[in-house]
Design a protein around this motif. Structure first.
Motif, mmCIF file in Angstrom:
data_model
loop_
_atom_site.group_PDB
_atom_site.id
_atom_site.type_symbol
_atom_site.label_atom_id
_atom_site.label_comp_id
_atom_site.label_asym_id
_atom_site.label_seq_id
_atom_site.Cartn_x
_atom_site.Cartn_y
_atom_site.Cartn_z
ATOM 1 N N ASP A 31 -22.474 -7.811 42.170
ATOM 2 C CA ASP A 31 -21.792 -6.528 41.931
ATOM 3 C C ASP A 31 -21.392 -6.437 40.427
ATOM 4 O O ASP A 31 -20.819 -7.520 40.202
ATOM 5 C CB ASP A 31 -20.664 -6.053 42.853
ATOM 6 C CG ASP A 31 -21.505 -5.397 44.029
ATOM 7 O OD1 ASP A 31 -22.801 -5.441 44.319
ATOM 8 O OD2 ASP A 31 -20.623 -5.071 44.871
ATOM 9 N N TRP A 32 -21.584 -5.441 39.653
ATOM 10 C CA TRP A 32 -21.452 -5.414 38.352
ATOM 11 C C TRP A 32 -20.250 -4.197 38.227
ATOM 12 O O TRP A 32 -20.359 -3.177 38.723
ATOM 13 C CB TRP A 32 -22.517 -4.969 37.297
ATOM 14 C CG TRP A 32 -23.674 -6.214 37.051
ATOM 15 C CD1 TRP A 32 -23.593 -7.257 38.055
ATOM 16 C CD2 TRP A 32 -24.517 -6.050 36.467
ATOM 17 N NE1 TRP A 32 -24.647 -8.067 37.522
ATOM 18 C CE2 TRP A 32 -25.317 -7.473 36.700
ATOM 19 C CE3 TRP A 32 -25.208 -5.305 35.466
ATOM 20 C CZ2 TRP A 32 -26.649 -7.759 36.122
ATOM 21 C CZ3 TRP A 32 -26.567 -5.440 34.941
ATOM 22 C CH2 TRP A 32 -26.937 -6.834 35.055
ATOM 23 N N THR A 33 -19.337 -4.517 37.703
ATOM 24 C CA THR A 33 -18.130 -3.606 37.328
ATOM 25 C C THR A 33 -18.463 -2.817 36.051
ATOM 26 O O THR A 33 -19.018 -3.382 34.976
ATOM 27 C CB THR A 33 -16.991 -4.217 36.998
ATOM 28 O OG1 THR A 33 -16.699 -4.954 35.921
ATOM 29 C CG2 THR A 33 -16.668 -4.858 38.349
ATOM 30 N N ILE A 34 -18.285 -1.606 35.712
ATOM 31 C CA ILE A 34 -18.354 -0.524 34.686
ATOM 32 C C ILE A 34 -17.235 -0.205 34.103
ATOM 33 O O ILE A 34 -16.440 0.345 34.869
ATOM 34 C CB ILE A 34 -19.424 0.518 35.399
ATOM 35 C CG1 ILE A 34 -20.562 0.165 35.935
ATOM 36 C CG2 ILE A 34 -19.665 1.514 34.119
ATOM 37 C CD1 ILE A 34 -21.675 -0.717 35.018
ATOM 38 N N GLU A 35 -17.003 -0.644 32.733
ATOM 39 C CA GLU A 35 -15.970 -0.027 32.039
ATOM 40 C C GLU A 35 -16.090 1.100 31.198
ATOM 41 O O GLU A 35 -17.224 1.049 30.465
ATOM 42 C CB GLU A 35 -15.345 -1.439 31.486
ATOM 43 C CG GLU A 35 -14.924 -2.449 32.398
ATOM 44 C CD GLU A 35 -14.584 -3.740 31.478
ATOM 45 O OE1 GLU A 35 -14.695 -3.737 30.222
ATOM 46 O OE2 GLU A 35 -14.236 -4.608 32.094
ATOM 47 N N ARG A 36 -15.365 2.078 31.377
ATOM 48 C CA ARG A 36 -15.642 3.257 30.272
ATOM 49 C C ARG A 36 -14.560 3.172 29.298
ATOM 50 O O ARG A 36 -13.249 3.326 29.623
ATOM 51 C CB ARG A 36 -15.708 4.599 31.198
ATOM 52 C CG ARG A 36 -15.787 5.765 30.106
ATOM 53 C CD ARG A 36 -16.197 6.975 30.936
ATOM 54 N NE ARG A 36 -17.571 6.663 31.395
ATOM 55 C CZ ARG A 36 -18.392 8.039 31.960
ATOM 56 N NH1 ARG A 36 -17.871 8.922 32.234
ATOM 57 N NH2 ARG A 36 -19.410 7.665 32.539
ATOM 58 N N LYS A 39 -11.898 0.867 30.353
ATOM 59 C CA LYS A 39 -11.191 1.004 31.713
ATOM 60 C C LYS A 39 -12.059 0.920 32.695
ATOM 61 O O LYS A 39 -13.281 1.702 32.851
ATOM 62 C CB LYS A 39 -10.553 2.353 31.818
ATOM 63 C CG LYS A 39 -9.725 2.734 32.740
ATOM 64 C CD LYS A 39 -9.177 4.160 32.789
ATOM 65 C CE LYS A 39 -8.134 4.334 33.892
ATOM 66 N NZ LYS A 39 -9.091 4.512 35.403
ATOM 67 N N TYR A 40 -11.934 0.103 33.800
ATOM 68 C CA TYR A 40 -12.684 0.335 35.030
ATOM 69 C C TYR A 40 -13.106 1.620 35.770
ATOM 70 O O TYR A 40 -12.164 2.284 35.898
ATOM 71 C CB TYR A 40 -12.132 -0.887 35.997
ATOM 72 C CG TYR A 40 -12.822 -0.805 37.347
ATOM 73 C CD1 TYR A 40 -14.112 -1.548 37.691
ATOM 74 C CD2 TYR A 40 -12.442 0.058 38.583
ATOM 75 C CE1 TYR A 40 -15.017 -1.090 38.786
ATOM 76 C CE2 TYR A 40 -13.118 0.329 39.660
ATOM 77 C CZ TYR A 40 -14.341 -0.480 39.777
ATOM 78 O OH TYR A 40 -14.983 -0.280 40.918
ATOM 79 N N THR A 41 -14.105 2.059 35.988
ATOM 80 C CA THR A 41 -14.392 3.105 36.735
ATOM 81 C C THR A 41 -15.311 3.051 38.000
ATOM 82 O O THR A 41 -14.802 3.495 38.824
ATOM 83 C CB THR A 41 -15.416 3.928 35.767
ATOM 84 O OG1 THR A 41 -16.421 3.249 35.373
ATOM 85 C CG2 THR A 41 -14.624 4.607 34.503
#
Lengths: 330, 148
Positions: A31-36, A39-41
């Protein structure tokens, strides 16, 4: 090369780069985390997905498969002060990629250290013998404690297994000796038990046989006594019968019997196989001739007295000696 | 480079597109197939109207960008398709609906259930040990239960 040429090239490059930045293919098991803007979104699941280029970027690529960590060897001191070397393995799986990414700095290291410290505390509360024989219990306690501790990180610990528990060499040797002594003791005890049992059985047997012998003797004595009683009774009865017969009958008959027996006895003397010649005393010879007279004399002397006649019959040798004058009746 | 583009023109786009599509097989999931498709489209359009190479490049960029929504639509239909193993790497969700017996009581809304030789944390109404619970929701590594 005009400005338009360069612009076209640059534009194409930008579009391609942008496309590559916006299109993400997440492989299965991650699973990949996405940061905008840092900040984690959200979290990308396996498969193709789009992110907004320039705004979003991939933060962590979190492995969602079950993983194994080797818990390194460490010295643990048990409750009874034995120092043992212990290592193990832990199986864990990330369930929430975001938490596992941002709640803890170095997940594997954190789980390793947590497990190590808990191994110390769990084994430190047990004796060496318990530690060696209650691995299931140790694993269970470790699992419960560590699993609860890692829950804020979105992780689940599935198993913790203690691999090797190595006591110091001298202790192992002592344990070996202890076991040997234990076996020897058991063997000795068994042998002694056997000896004791057999002795008891032998004594029992001897006792039983003596009792039986004594009983036999007692029985025999009883029967002997009874036999003597019976024979005495029979004798008495016979005597009584004889005396009664004499009282009723004639003395001559009695005399006949006595003489008969007397002669038979002499006959036996003569038949003795180891003697050719028998010396008979004069008195005995004269006795033979006087036998006939004895009856007469007795009759004349005692008359009707049966008791005296019986006495005479009992003592056939108490005849008056030869030459003595016969008793004269008055 | 540009000379080659200019001279070969249309064929170059087609070749370039086919190469990109082939590369997609070597490095899958990198969107190269769609770029290849865009390149082939540019080539086909160039046969028809033969624009200048700069325009061709811009066309390529536009087609490539336009390929994204098309691809997304396809991907969405693909996502609704049932996978062979829907619960791969999602073990907790796979447990929803199953019924288990409590080894230890649930106290103050939290307890544990033994499943597949490991221990799962559960949340739910208080229940004594030995009672049967049904898993209604999976939330990360924590399961929500209700009395079965």
């Amino acid at each position: 090369m005009t400005g338009f040429d360069l612009f076209a090239i640059a534009f194409v490059l930008l579009v391609i780069v942008t496309l590559f930045a916006g299109i993400k293919t997440v492989p299965q098991g991650y699973d990949w985390t996405i940061e905008r803007f840092g900040k984690y979104t959200r979290t990308l699941s396996p498969g193709l997905s789009l992110i907004v280029p320039y705004f979003d970027r991939v933060g962590r690529k979190m492995n969602m498969m079950e993983q194994v960590i080797a818990i390194p060897e460490q010295e643990v001191i048990t409750k009874d002060n034995a120092s043992v070397t212990v290592d193990g393995v832990a199986f864990f799986q990330v369930f929430e990629a975001a938490k596992a990414s941002y709640e803890v700095t170095n997940l594997e290291n954190a789980i390793t250290v947590l497990t190590m410290t808990n191994i110390r505390s769990v084994m430190g509360s047990m004796d060496l013998d318990q530690v060696l024989s209650h691995r299931d219990e140790i694993n269970e306690r470790l699992l419960r404690v560590v699993d609860a501790a890692v829950s804020p990180w979105g992780v689940k610990v599935n198993r913790i297994e203690i691999k090797d528990i190595v006591p110091p060499a001298d202790l192992v040797e002592a344990m070996g000796r202890q076991m040997k002594a234990e076996r020897v003791k058991r063997a000795d005890i068994l042998q002694a038990e056997g000896q004791r049992q057999s002795d008891i059985l032998r004594a029992e047997g001897a006792k039983q046989s003596q009792i039986l012998q004594a009983e036999g003797r007692r029985e025999a004595a009883f029967r002997d006594a009874e036999a003597r009683e019976r024979s005495a009774e029979a004798e008495a009865k016979a005597t009584q019968m004889v005396s009664e017969a004499i009282a009723k009958g004639d003395v001559a008959a009695l005399n006949y019997f006595i003489a008969d027996k007397y002669i038979k006895a002499f006959g036996q003397l003569a038949d003795a196989p180891n003697q050719k010649v028998i010396m008979l005393p004069i008195e005995a010879m004269s006795l033979l001739s006087s036998l006939a007279g004895i009856g007469e004399i007795a009759k004349a002397t005692f008359g009707e007295s049966a008791a005296s006649a019986l006495a005479a019959a009992r003592r056939p040798t108490s005849v008056p000696p030869a030459g003595s004058p016969p008793p004269v009746t008055p | 480079m540009t000379d080659m583009f200019v001279t070969l023109g249309t064929w170059n786009w087609l070749i370039f597109g086919l190469v990109l599509m082939a590369l997609e097989l070597v490095a899958p999931g990198v969107f190269l197939f769609w770029l290849g498709l865009a390149a082939v489209l540019v080539g086909l359009v160039s046969f028809a109207i033969s624009p200048s190479w700069q325009v061709q490049l811009l066309m390529f960029a536009v087609f490539a960008a336009a390929a994204v929504p098309v691809w997304r639509r396809l991907a969405r239909t693909d996502r609704t398709a049932q996978a062979n193993s829907p619960f791969l790497n999602r073990r907790a969700e796979a447990l929803v609906g199953r019924v288990f017996t409590l080894e230890k009581p649930i106290i103050d809304g939290s307890g544990t259930v033994r499943i597949d030789d490991t221990v799962w944390r559960v949340a739910g109404p208080d229940a004594p040990a030995g009672s049967r619970v049904k898993i209604v929701r999976a939330d990360g590594a924590s399961l929500t239960v209700a009395a079965a």
